[in-house]
Design an enzyme around this catalytic site. Sequence first.
Site, PDB file in Angstrom:
ATOM      1  N   ASP A  31      -8.919 -47.755  14.487  1.00  0.00           N
ATOM      2  CA  ASP A  31      -8.690 -48.953  15.281  1.00  0.00           C
ATOM      3  C   ASP A  31      -8.461 -48.590  16.739  1.00  0.00           C
ATOM      4  OD1 ASP A  31      -8.041 -51.459  16.224  1.00  0.00           O
ATOM      5  OD2 ASP A  31      -6.306 -51.745  14.922  1.00  0.00           O
ATOM      6  N   SER A  33      -3.849 -58.612  13.319  1.00  0.00           N
ATOM      7  CA  SER A  33      -4.408 -58.647  14.669  1.00  0.00           C
ATOM      8  C   SER A  33      -3.632 -59.627  15.561  1.00  0.00           C
ATOM      9  CB  SER A  33      -5.901 -58.988  14.603  1.00  0.00           C
ATOM     10  OG  SER A  33      -6.528 -58.759  15.832  1.00  0.00           O
TER      11      SER A  33
END
Length: 320
Positions: free
Chosen positions: A263, A164
């Site tokens: 995602d 991330s």
Amino acid sequence: MDSSSINSNSKEITMEIPSLVRLYKDGTIERLQNSPIVPPTLQDPTSSKDVVISGDPLISARLFLPNRIRSQQEGHKVPILVYFHGGGFFFESAFNQLHHNYFNKFVSVADVLVVSVEYRLAPETLLPAAYDDCWDALKWVATNTEPWLVKHGDFNRVFIGGDSAGANIVHNIAMRAGAEALPGGVKLLGAFLSHSYFYGSKPIGSEPVAGHQQSVPYLVWDFVYPSAPGGIDNPMINPMVTGAPSLAGLGCSKILVCVAEKDLIKDRGVAYYEAVKKSGWQGEAELFEVEGEDHAFHIHNPQTQNAMKMIKRLSDFLLH
């Protein structure tokens, strides 16, 4: 000041990103998704310990090493993975339960020495400080006399990786490594980016058009780097934007880009992989997708079949 046990009913909120963070008028910061800090351990199958990289600014790290490697004589060297944790640049830690448990599982599979970096967080310390901290941590690894690194680390096989926001840091550190030499002639062999936090002013792929400026990735960047030149189209968050430095400048020999099917920012990772391939960069780029999973699933649930599949893929990337 950070607090998760304050009486929020009696305090005035001045800024909030729902389910993630609240800022109060008195200066209190409430991080809503932090997992607990846990100590390092010297037990099977993984040993870990904490080290101080810099006192000013304060940068530290947690090292992870399989006991099967730690017990071997000097001379058996393993790859070094310098890792940058996720958390939007403003929460989570190299010392928290999530990442500690993840790396216990990770190094039970992969014979590597992990240096998980504790960099400074926003909003107490705004970006670009975290990038500088992580570069300093990589330089520390390259020049270090820390016993585990000296005895077990292969400085010809130094990698960086992250999830991330940590994957965003990986990109920016790899670009810096292409422009600045590391001490001692150390070079980055490779980098992996898991569910990279990249974004931009124009939606791409399956990103919804309506409410784009109110989306979490947009709000987070403004929160952690409010002075960023170009805002959400700063090359640090949008490396594919017009005018960004060429990705041909990445300072490593191979890259693995990992994405998850569900995602929200998956398409950013795919676009980044494709842009690297088209940039003229001389290294080897690979894309790895896990179906049916969401952002950073492998960190949150490292015991699952899909998480083990991803850990095995990362291990293969580091060891072969």
